[in-house]
Design a protein around this motif. Structure first.
Motif, PDB file in Angstrom:
ATOM      1  N   GLN A   1       2.589  18.620  -5.170  1.00 30.21           N
ATOM      2  CA  GLN A   1       3.441  19.372  -4.256  1.00 30.21           C
ATOM      3  C   GLN A   1       4.697  18.558  -3.947  1.00 30.21           C
ATOM      4  O   GLN A   1       4.763  17.370  -4.260  1.00 30.21           O
ATOM      5  N   ARG A   2       5.660  19.206  -3.343  1.00 31.82           N
ATOM      6  CA  ARG A   2       6.856  18.494  -2.882  1.00 31.82           C
ATOM      7  C   ARG A   2       6.474  17.662  -1.666  1.00 31.82           C
ATOM      8  O   ARG A   2       5.871  18.172  -0.713  1.00 31.82           O
ATOM      9  N   LEU A   3       6.800  16.392  -1.704  1.00 26.75           N
ATOM     10  CA  LEU A   3       6.386  15.483  -0.644  1.00 26.75           C
ATOM     11  C   LEU A   3       7.477  15.325   0.401  1.00 26.75           C
ATOM     12  O   LEU A   3       8.668  15.254   0.084  1.00 26.75           O
ATOM     13  N   THR A   4       7.044  15.276   1.653  1.00 26.49           N
ATOM     14  CA  THR A   4       7.946  15.052   2.778  1.00 26.49           C
ATOM     15  C   THR A   4       7.853  13.594   3.199  1.00 26.49           C
ATOM     16  O   THR A   4       6.765  13.037   3.293  1.00 26.49           O
ATOM     17  N   HIS A   5       8.994  12.979   3.433  1.00 26.06           N
ATOM     18  CA  HIS A   5       9.033  11.565   3.807  1.00 26.06           C
ATOM     19  C   HIS A   5       8.817  11.405   5.307  1.00 26.06           C
ATOM     20  O   HIS A   5       9.503  12.047   6.103  1.00 26.06           O
ATOM     21  N   VAL A   6       7.886  10.540   5.675  1.00 26.15           N
ATOM     22  CA  VAL A   6       7.662  10.239   7.088  1.00 26.15           C
ATOM     23  C   VAL A   6       8.432   8.970   7.436  1.00 26.15           C
ATOM     24  O   VAL A   6       8.119   7.890   6.931  1.00 26.15           O
ATOM     25  N   PRO A   7       9.466   9.069   8.291  1.00 25.34           N
ATOM     26  CA  PRO A   7      10.213   7.861   8.673  1.00 25.34           C
ATOM     27  C   PRO A   7       9.445   7.074   9.716  1.00 25.34           C
ATOM     28  O   PRO A   7       9.021   7.601  10.738  1.00 25.34           O
TER      29      PRO A   7
ATOM     30  N   ALA B   1       0.823  -1.213   0.000  1.00 26.44           N
ATOM     31  CA  ALA B   1       0.000   0.000   0.000  1.00 26.44           C
ATOM     32  C   ALA B   1       0.856   1.262   0.000  1.00 26.44           C
ATOM     33  O   ALA B   1       0.580   2.220  -0.731  1.00 26.44           O
ATOM     34  N   MET B   2       1.908   1.282   0.812  1.00 27.12           N
ATOM     35  CA  MET B   2       2.737   2.485   0.887  1.00 27.12           C
ATOM     36  C   MET B   2       3.596   2.660  -0.367  1.00 27.12           C
ATOM     37  O   MET B   2       3.836   3.784  -0.805  1.00 27.12           O
ATOM     38  N   SER B   3       4.045   1.572  -0.968  1.00 23.28           N
ATOM     39  CA  SER B   3       4.787   1.690  -2.226  1.00 23.28           C
ATOM     40  C   SER B   3       3.913   2.330  -3.296  1.00 23.28           C
ATOM     41  O   SER B   3       4.328   3.271  -3.994  1.00 23.28           O
ATOM     42  N   LEU B   4       2.688   1.832  -3.426  1.00 20.81           N
ATOM     43  CA  LEU B   4       1.803   2.304  -4.483  1.00 20.81           C
ATOM     44  C   LEU B   4       1.322   3.735  -4.248  1.00 20.81           C
ATOM     45  O   LEU B   4       0.959   4.435  -5.192  1.00 20.81           O
ATOM     46  N   THR B   5       1.303   4.167  -3.007  1.00 23.59           N
ATOM     47  CA  THR B   5       0.882   5.536  -2.714  1.00 23.59           C
ATOM     48  C   THR B   5       1.763   6.558  -3.442  1.00 23.59           C
ATOM     49  O   THR B   5       1.272   7.559  -3.972  1.00 23.59           O
ATOM     50  N   TRP B   6       3.068   6.304  -3.490  1.00 22.25           N
ATOM     51  CA  TRP B   6       3.989   7.239  -4.146  1.00 22.25           C
ATOM     52  C   TRP B   6       3.745   7.313  -5.647  1.00 22.25           C
ATOM     53  O   TRP B   6       4.132   8.303  -6.297  1.00 22.25           O
ATOM     54  N   LEU B   7       3.138   6.296  -6.228  1.00 20.81           N
ATOM     55  CA  LEU B   7       2.987   6.226  -7.677  1.00 20.81           C
ATOM     56  C   LEU B   7       2.182   7.389  -8.247  1.00 20.81           C
ATOM     57  O   LEU B   7       2.465   7.867  -9.349  1.00 20.81           O
ATOM     58  N   TRP B   8       1.191   7.876  -7.498  1.00 20.51           N
ATOM     59  CA  TRP B   8       0.311   8.913  -8.054  1.00 20.51           C
ATOM     60  C   TRP B   8       1.057  10.231  -8.258  1.00 20.51           C
ATOM     61  O   TRP B   8       0.789  10.963  -9.209  1.00 20.51           O
ATOM     62  N   SER B   9       1.985  10.534  -7.404  1.00 23.20           N
ATOM     63  CA  SER B   9       2.819  11.712  -7.600  1.00 23.20           C
ATOM     64  C   SER B   9       3.755  11.502  -8.787  1.00 23.20           C
ATOM     65  O   SER B   9       3.977  12.418  -9.588  1.00 23.20           O
ATOM     66  N   VAL B  10       4.298  10.287  -8.905  1.00 13.98           N
ATOM     67  CA  VAL B  10       5.203   9.975 -10.012  1.00 13.98           C
ATOM     68  C   VAL B  10       4.487  10.119 -11.351  1.00 13.98           C
ATOM     69  O   VAL B  10       5.010  10.724 -12.306  1.00 13.98           O
TER      70      VAL B  10
ATOM     71  N   GLU C   1       2.239  14.392   3.302  1.00 15.84           N
ATOM     72  CA  GLU C   1       1.120  15.106   2.701  1.00 15.84           C
ATOM     73  C   GLU C   1       0.127  14.127   2.070  1.00 15.84           C
ATOM     74  O   GLU C   1       0.503  13.052   1.604  1.00 15.84           O
ATOM     75  N   LYS C   2      -1.140  14.533   2.023  1.00 16.35           N
ATOM     76  CA  LYS C   2      -2.148  13.720   1.359  1.00 16.35           C
ATOM     77  C   LYS C   2      -2.048  13.924  -0.157  1.00 16.35           C
ATOM     78  O   LYS C   2      -1.743  15.011  -0.644  1.00 16.35           O
TER      79      LYS C   2
END
Length: 451
Positions: free
Chosen positions: A424-430, A265-274, A438-439
């Protein structure tokens, strides 16, 4: 490799802290890339871990000398508080859990679940049709989590968890995954005092237990419900240990959930910005899915034909590896890259950094699926790409990812044209995994299909 004894590249306290506070994940990667893959020592007050990123060093820590680099120490304690030490531990407990769970995550077994997985994903998307026609916005992370969770829970947990309980489990796990950020960045903070995130973490962990323990008890009383993992775990524990230790079964189930759901789920979340930032990738991906899937439902047999989608997912894992950091603790004095490291030292393997080393990746900061094209046949260090870790503790969920993720994306893009409305520029949550702070709000435009 040069075995000459050398000093690590040192990042002093006054430089390390401001950079880690700014945006820990990319700043940590910059520390590694600026040192060109050399061993880096971070001086963070009383805590001085070593950052490892060169593929040779990754191989040593995770594979060839893995027994000297164990999952112990202050970095693991926040994770153990929610998942226990079954799959995330060492020794007999880990070996026991791994032996029981590994058959459920082989390439052959996960492939056999493909069509059932495709059906569940398609059913999840039907519920979005009215929402999409009305032009409403959806949270990309929530959408990915909901679809992946429903797939995992229906396939692996059978009918033991209701949808409401599944949503509460997902919410609780997400809170645990994100609220440990302070503990990961300041691991030496004593647990006798509350730090930011502790209150939310403890409440979420309690919520998880309130869902999982009754589920185990019910499964023990009623017996198996088809091909699901809860009853299989109980049976395997009895056969192996003579009895089913409820705590061990609970830890196994939580670990399975994290392995099968959180990572995908978290991997695929980044895809929409890409896809928003790379319209040419978006267009080619949609074209391939249209050619392979057409107007029919997505089936597991389609996955092998979606070659460009596979390339996109590989590049997504390179640029946004969910396992952004892999902590280890040395058992005995050793050397990495000629740097002497004492027993008991903390070592941080950083896939996020390794995947950005220019010695092993051309234009490492660019998102380029073409680097994975089979015809390019690029020879690269085996340990230059480690999104799921490596060695005896490699993530069990990697085979599931390569079946589930293509089915999710192909189903969505064959049905909708997602538009990111707030780029927007995304911030990474460790945290346990890496997610954007960001949503990502999506408008799902229905694909017009001919009748």
């Amino acid at each position: 490799m040069d075995t000459t004894v050398t000093e690590p590249h040192i990042i002093p306290f006054y430089r390390a802290i401001p950079r880690l506070v700014k945006d820990a994940v990319p700043e940590l990667a910059k520390m590694g890339t600026e040192a060109a893959g050399r061993v880096v020592r971070l001086d963070i007050g009383p805590f001085r871990p070593y950052l490892i990123s060169h593929p040779d060093h990754v191989q040593q820590v995770l594979k060839t000398d893995a027994s000297n680099f164990v999952r112990e120490g202050m970095f693991w304690r926040p994770l153990w508080r929610v998942s226990g030490q079954s799959l995330l531990g060492e020794g007999e407990a880990w070996e026991s859990s791994r032996k029981i769970l590994q058959p459920l995550f082989t390439a052959r077994y996960t492939a056999s679940l493909g069509d059932d997985m495709a059906d569940i994903i398609a059913d999840c998307l039907v519920e979005l049709d009215d929402h999409a026609r009305e032009g409403g916005l959806v949270d990309g992370a929530h959408l990915m989590t909901t679809i992946v969770d429903q797939t995992v829970i229906k396939l692996l947990f059978g009918g033991w968890i209701s949808r409401d309980a599944a949503e509460r489990l997902s919410s609780g796990f997400a809170t645990c995954a994100t609220s440990i950020g302070f503990r990961l960045l300041v691991p030496f903070a004593p647990y006798t005092i509350r730090v930011p995130g502790d209150r939310a973490f403890l409440a979420a962990a309690k919520k998880i237990d309130e869902i999982v323990y009754p589920l185990i008890e019910q499964a023990g009383q009623e017996g198996p419900r088809g091909n699901e993992v809860v009853s299989a775990l109980l049976k395997a524990r009895v056969e192996q240990d003579g009895e089913a230790d409820t705590r061990l079964v609970r830890d196994d189930l939580v670990s399975i959930y994290g392995t099968a759901s959180e990572t995908t789920a978290m991997s695929l979340t980044w895809l929409w910005s890409v896809l928003h930032d790379h319209p040419e990738v978006n267009a080619r991906l949609r074209e391939e899915i249209f050619e392979v899937v057409g107007e029919g439902p997505v089936r597991s047999a389609d996955v092998a034909k979606l070659r460009y989608l596979r390339m996109v997912l590989q590049e997504l894992l390179r640029v946004y590896p969910v396992a952004w950091i892999i902590p280890r603790q040395t058992v005995a004095d050793t050397e990495i890259g000629g740097v002497r490291i004492k027993a008991g030292s903390q070592v941080l393997v950083s896939p996020y950094t390794t995947h950005r080393l220019s010695e092993f990746w051309d234009r490492p900061l660019e998102f380029d699926p073409e680097r994975w094209a089979p015809e390019r046949n690029e020879r690269r260090h085996r340990y230059a790409f480690v999104p799921f870790g490596a060695g005896p503790h490699v993530c069990l969920g990697q085979h599931l990812f390569y079946v589930q993720a293509p089915l999710v994306i192909a189903n969505i893009l064959s049905r909708y044209r997602p538009v990111l409305t707030n780029p927007q520029r995304l911030t990474h949550v460790p945290g346990m995994s890496m997610r954007p702070k960001e949503k990502l709000m999506l408008k799902l435009l229905p694909v017009q299909r001919s009748r």
